[in-house]
Enzyme design. Structure first.
Site, PDB file in Angstrom:
ATOM      1  N   CYS A  27      30.524 -35.548  30.020  1.00  0.00           N
ATOM      2  CA  CYS A  27      29.988 -36.708  29.309  1.00  0.00           C
ATOM      3  C   CYS A  27      29.399 -36.286  27.963  1.00  0.00           C
ATOM      4  O   CYS A  27      28.187 -36.394  27.731  1.00  0.00           O
ATOM      5  CB  CYS A  27      28.928 -37.397  30.142  1.00  0.00           C
ATOM      6  SG  CYS A  27      29.599 -38.023  31.677  1.00  0.00           S
ATOM      7  N   GLU A  28      30.235 -35.754  27.123  1.00  0.00           N
ATOM      8  CA  GLU A  28      29.862 -35.315  25.775  1.00  0.00           C
ATOM      9  C   GLU A  28      31.096 -35.535  24.930  1.00  0.00           C
ATOM     10  O   GLU A  28      32.169 -35.035  25.284  1.00  0.00           O
ATOM     11  CB  GLU A  28      29.566 -33.811  25.766  1.00  0.00           C
ATOM     12  CG  GLU A  28      28.163 -33.398  26.095  1.00  0.00           C
ATOM     13  CD  GLU A  28      27.148 -33.782  25.027  1.00  0.00           C
ATOM     14  OE1 GLU A  28      27.556 -34.027  23.871  1.00  0.00           O
ATOM     15  OE2 GLU A  28      25.963 -33.856  25.368  1.00  0.00           O
ATOM     16  N   TYR A  41      31.199 -24.200  17.651  1.00  0.00           N
ATOM     17  CA  TYR A  41      31.440 -23.760  16.265  1.00  0.00           C
ATOM     18  C   TYR A  41      32.558 -24.550  15.588  1.00  0.00           C
ATOM     19  O   TYR A  41      32.998 -24.176  14.502  1.00  0.00           O
ATOM     20  CB  TYR A  41      31.873 -22.283  16.213  1.00  0.00           C
ATOM     21  CG  TYR A  41      31.073 -21.310  17.012  1.00  0.00           C
ATOM     22  CD1 TYR A  41      29.727 -21.066  16.706  1.00  0.00           C
ATOM     23  CD2 TYR A  41      31.656 -20.593  18.049  1.00  0.00           C
ATOM     24  CE1 TYR A  41      29.009 -20.138  17.438  1.00  0.00           C
ATOM     25  CE2 TYR A  41      30.933 -19.662  18.775  1.00  0.00           C
ATOM     26  CZ  TYR A  41      29.610 -19.445  18.463  1.00  0.00           C
ATOM     27  OH  TYR A  41      28.910 -18.525  19.181  1.00  0.00           O
ATOM     28  N   GLU A  73      30.651  -1.351  18.562  1.00  0.00           N
ATOM     29  CA  GLU A  73      30.413  -2.204  19.734  1.00  0.00           C
ATOM     30  C   GLU A  73      31.261  -3.460  19.652  1.00  0.00           C
ATOM     31  O   GLU A  73      30.735  -4.559  19.602  1.00  0.00           O
ATOM     32  CB  GLU A  73      28.973  -2.705  19.801  1.00  0.00           C
ATOM     33  CG  GLU A  73      27.906  -1.704  19.655  1.00  0.00           C
ATOM     34  CD  GLU A  73      26.575  -2.331  19.300  1.00  0.00           C
ATOM     35  OE1 GLU A  73      25.578  -1.668  19.565  1.00  0.00           O
ATOM     36  OE2 GLU A  73      26.522  -3.459  18.755  1.00  0.00           O
ATOM     37  N   GLY A  92      31.683  -7.357  15.731  1.00  0.00           N
ATOM     38  CA  GLY A  92      31.958  -8.356  14.703  1.00  0.00           C
ATOM     39  C   GLY A  92      33.335  -8.286  14.098  1.00  0.00           C
ATOM     40  O   GLY A  92      33.652  -9.059  13.191  1.00  0.00           O
ATOM     41  N   ARG A 148      34.810  -9.032  20.889  1.00  0.00           N
ATOM     42  CA  ARG A 148      35.910  -9.946  20.612  1.00  0.00           C
ATOM     43  C   ARG A 148      37.226  -9.230  20.320  1.00  0.00           C
ATOM     44  O   ARG A 148      38.280  -9.589  20.839  1.00  0.00           O
ATOM     45  CB  ARG A 148      35.532 -10.803  19.395  1.00  0.00           C
ATOM     46  CG  ARG A 148      36.508 -11.922  19.086  1.00  0.00           C
ATOM     47  CD  ARG A 148      36.162 -12.582  17.745  1.00  0.00           C
ATOM     48  NE  ARG A 148      34.732 -12.756  17.557  1.00  0.00           N
ATOM     49  CZ  ARG A 148      34.049 -13.834  17.950  1.00  0.00           C
ATOM     50  NH1 ARG A 148      34.669 -14.837  18.496  1.00  0.00           N
ATOM     51  NH2 ARG A 148      32.749 -13.902  17.769  1.00  0.00           N
ATOM     52  N   ARG A 200      33.511 -22.597  22.577  1.00  0.00           N
ATOM     53  CA  ARG A 200      33.640 -22.308  21.151  1.00  0.00           C
ATOM     54  C   ARG A 200      34.080 -23.508  20.312  1.00  0.00           C
ATOM     55  O   ARG A 200      33.535 -23.730  19.224  1.00  0.00           O
ATOM     56  CB  ARG A 200      34.554 -21.099  20.920  1.00  0.00           C
ATOM     57  CG  ARG A 200      34.010 -19.807  21.555  1.00  0.00           C
ATOM     58  CD  ARG A 200      34.780 -18.575  21.149  1.00  0.00           C
ATOM     59  NE  ARG A 200      34.543 -18.227  19.766  1.00  0.00           N
ATOM     60  CZ  ARG A 200      35.351 -18.495  18.771  1.00  0.00           C
ATOM     61  NH1 ARG A 200      36.510 -19.098  18.990  1.00  0.00           N
ATOM     62  NH2 ARG A 200      35.036 -18.180  17.551  1.00  0.00           N
TER      63      ARG A 200
HETATM   64  C1  LIG Z   1      27.545  -9.884  20.177  1.00  0.00           C
HETATM   65  C2  LIG Z   1      27.284  -8.480  19.830  1.00  0.00           C
HETATM   66  C3  LIG Z   1      28.351  -7.570  19.718  1.00  0.00           C
HETATM   67  C4  LIG Z   1      29.790  -7.959  19.883  1.00  0.00           C
HETATM   68  O1  LIG Z   1      30.206  -8.858  18.940  1.00  0.00           O
HETATM   69  P1  LIG Z   1      31.783  -9.185  18.788  1.00  0.00           P
HETATM   70  O2  LIG Z   1      31.799 -10.226  17.740  1.00  0.00           O
HETATM   71  O3  LIG Z   1      32.220  -9.701  20.120  1.00  0.00           O
HETATM   72  O4  LIG Z   1      32.458  -7.921  18.419  1.00  0.00           O
HETATM   73  C5  LIG Z   1      28.044  -6.254  19.428  1.00  0.00           C
HETATM   74  N1  LIG Z   1      26.773  -5.841  19.255  1.00  0.00           N
HETATM   75  C6  LIG Z   1      25.720  -6.684  19.362  1.00  0.00           C
HETATM   76  C7  LIG Z   1      24.355  -6.153  19.159  1.00  0.00           C
HETATM   77  C8  LIG Z   1      25.939  -8.030  19.644  1.00  0.00           C
HETATM   78  O5  LIG Z   1      24.908  -8.865  19.729  1.00  0.00           O
END
Ligand SMILES: *Cc1c(COP(=O)(O)O)cnc(C)c1O
Length: 419
Positions: free
Chosen positions: A340-341, A313, A271, A230, A274, A309
């Site tokens: 076609c959107e 979003y 984790e 995230g 992005r 994206r």
């Molecule tokens: C999507 C996801 C991530 C990665 O999210 P980013 O925004 O790409 O960093 C990490 N952990 C879990 C459980 C996810 O679903």
């Protein structure tokens, strides 16, 4: 965000030759940039024992890119059987894989256990009795509910389908221990594309506090805390990058405080998807039509099946036109694909230098959740992926789809159930 100067210097002079050789459209990723970001991440958290990044495979599930992560010492965060197969195929196993599933099936558990297993991150208390064999090391995903406000993209935790509730979390560890677990991890994932690093610091503080209180009740130490992904990247030109150095400093201080109070320190896992690859990829597409009706439309040879994206979003992706400078004489256009959107638009009312047929457009920050989200609606075929390697060469790392691929699922032996 305008592409990093390093990436543009490496890429732009060669882009006409690359486009001529491989054909457009394509996503191209920058190995040097990915490695730089990886090093920055490792440096920012170097003072925390056993800091470990598990790259979120869903962001860019290409084996050639995953091998770069592996080479940097990173593990992998998987959430489907196919993602498990993908990382095992490049030789990852055991503790190098974290399996974070939601609404987990019996097949998911069997796949997670296979081939030497992986670190299981359970999403619900009811799953404790469904794990075929309780592993020695088990992790739970925590959902704080109303204790935390979510960020804009991911929404409120209490409305999210993920994780174990606050009321259930102690009981979850108690039951896992009763089933044989001996070591424990604690995970959460509350943000998406968050640029304010203090949000992530608060998440680390929340997990440390929770680990202390669970530890007190059940007398268990925690092997690791996983603050999820995230971490945001600046998509718009005026956005400021996340301050990874400050984030590292403040989280390191929190872990040091825990160490003092508890006499041990869990490892810190992360984790990021992005943050690791997002800025190090671009979608290169050629202008093929210019249409002037109520608005001016620049038609390109890619469409939203290569990058969802903006449509999904309303996300901003910066666009440059190769060889044409921003400056006076910009015009206002929509950059569109052929699907076609009406939301098949990479940019809406964007100010760009005047584009003519044949120009190359560089749609930026497509290195995460780009091609990976692609689809085949309207019979649209997904484009190829290229890697700009450290030695300056460019390699095809995924070919474009062909109609044969599209029709492959229609070829099978007759199967009819007569009732
Ligand atoms: C999507 C996801 C991530 C990665 O999210 P980013 O925004 O790409 O960093 C990490 N952990 C879990 C459980 C996810 O679903």
């Amino acid at each position: 965000m305008p592409i990093s100067p390093g990436f543009s210097h490496r890429l732009y002079p060669h882009l006409p030759a690359i486009a001529a050789h491989f054909g457009t459209p394509f996503h191209i990723y920058d190995e040097v940039g990915i490695r730089e970001t990886g090093r920055q991440l490792q440096q920012a958290f170097a003072a925390i024992p056993s800091f470990h990044e598990y790259y979120a495979v869903k962001a860019l599930p290409n084996p050639s890119v995953l091998k770069i992560m592996q080479d940097m010492g990173f593990g992998f965060d998987c959430s489907s059987i196919t993602e498990l197969l993908l990382v095992r195929d490049i030789g990852a196993d055991g503790d190098a894989i974290m399996f974070t599933s939601n609404n987990t099936s019996a097949e998911d558990f069997l796949a997670a256990e296979a081939n030497g297993g992986c670190i299981l991150n359970l999403d619900d208390i009811s799953l404790i009795d469904k794990v075929p064999h309780m592993p020695e090391l088990i992790c739970f995903r925590y959902n704080p509910g109303p204790r935390r406000s979510g960020n804009d993209i991911i929404g409120k935790p209490e409305e999210a389908k993920y994780g174990v509730s606050h009321e259930q979390i102690v009981e979850a560890y108690r039951r896992a221990r009763a089933r044989g677990a001996k070591r424990f991890g604690l995970h959460t994932m509350l943000a998406s594309n968050e640029l304010n690093y203090t949000y992530m610091v608060r998440t680390a503080a929340m997990l440390l506090e929770l680990a202390e209180s669970i530890g007190r009740e059940l007398d268990i130490p925690f092997t690791f805390l996983n603050i999820g992904g995230g971490l945001g990247i600046p998509y718009t030109p005026d956005a400021r990058p996340l301050d990874i150095v400050a984030m590292g400093k403040e989280i390191t201080a929190l872990f040091a405080g825990f160490q003092q109070r508890q006499g041990y320190s869990p490892a810190l896992y992360m984790e990021s998807g992005r943050y690791m690859t997002g800025p190090h990829g671009v979608l290169v597409t050629r202008a093929i039509n210019r249409k002037e009706i109520y608005r001016t439309y620049i038609g390109v040879d890619a469409c939203m099946n290569s990058l969802m994206r903006p449509a999904l979003y309303g996300a901003y992706h910066h666009i440059e036109v190769l060889g044409k400078q921003e400056g006076p004489g910009l015009e206002t256009v929509d950059v569109v694909g052929s699907l076609c959107e009406n939301n098949d638009k990479f940019a809406i009312q964007r100010h760009l230098p005047r584009v003519t047929d044949g120009d190359l457009l560089i749609i930026q920050d497509t290195g995460a959740h780009g091609l990976a989200m692609g689809f085949n609606y309207n019979g649209k075929l997904r484009p190829k992926e290229l890697l700009l390697r450290r030695d300056g060469s460019v390699a095809l790392i995924r070919r474009e789809e062909t109609p044969e691929d599209y029709f492959a699922t229609l070829r099978f032996e007759d199967k009819v159930l007569r009732l």
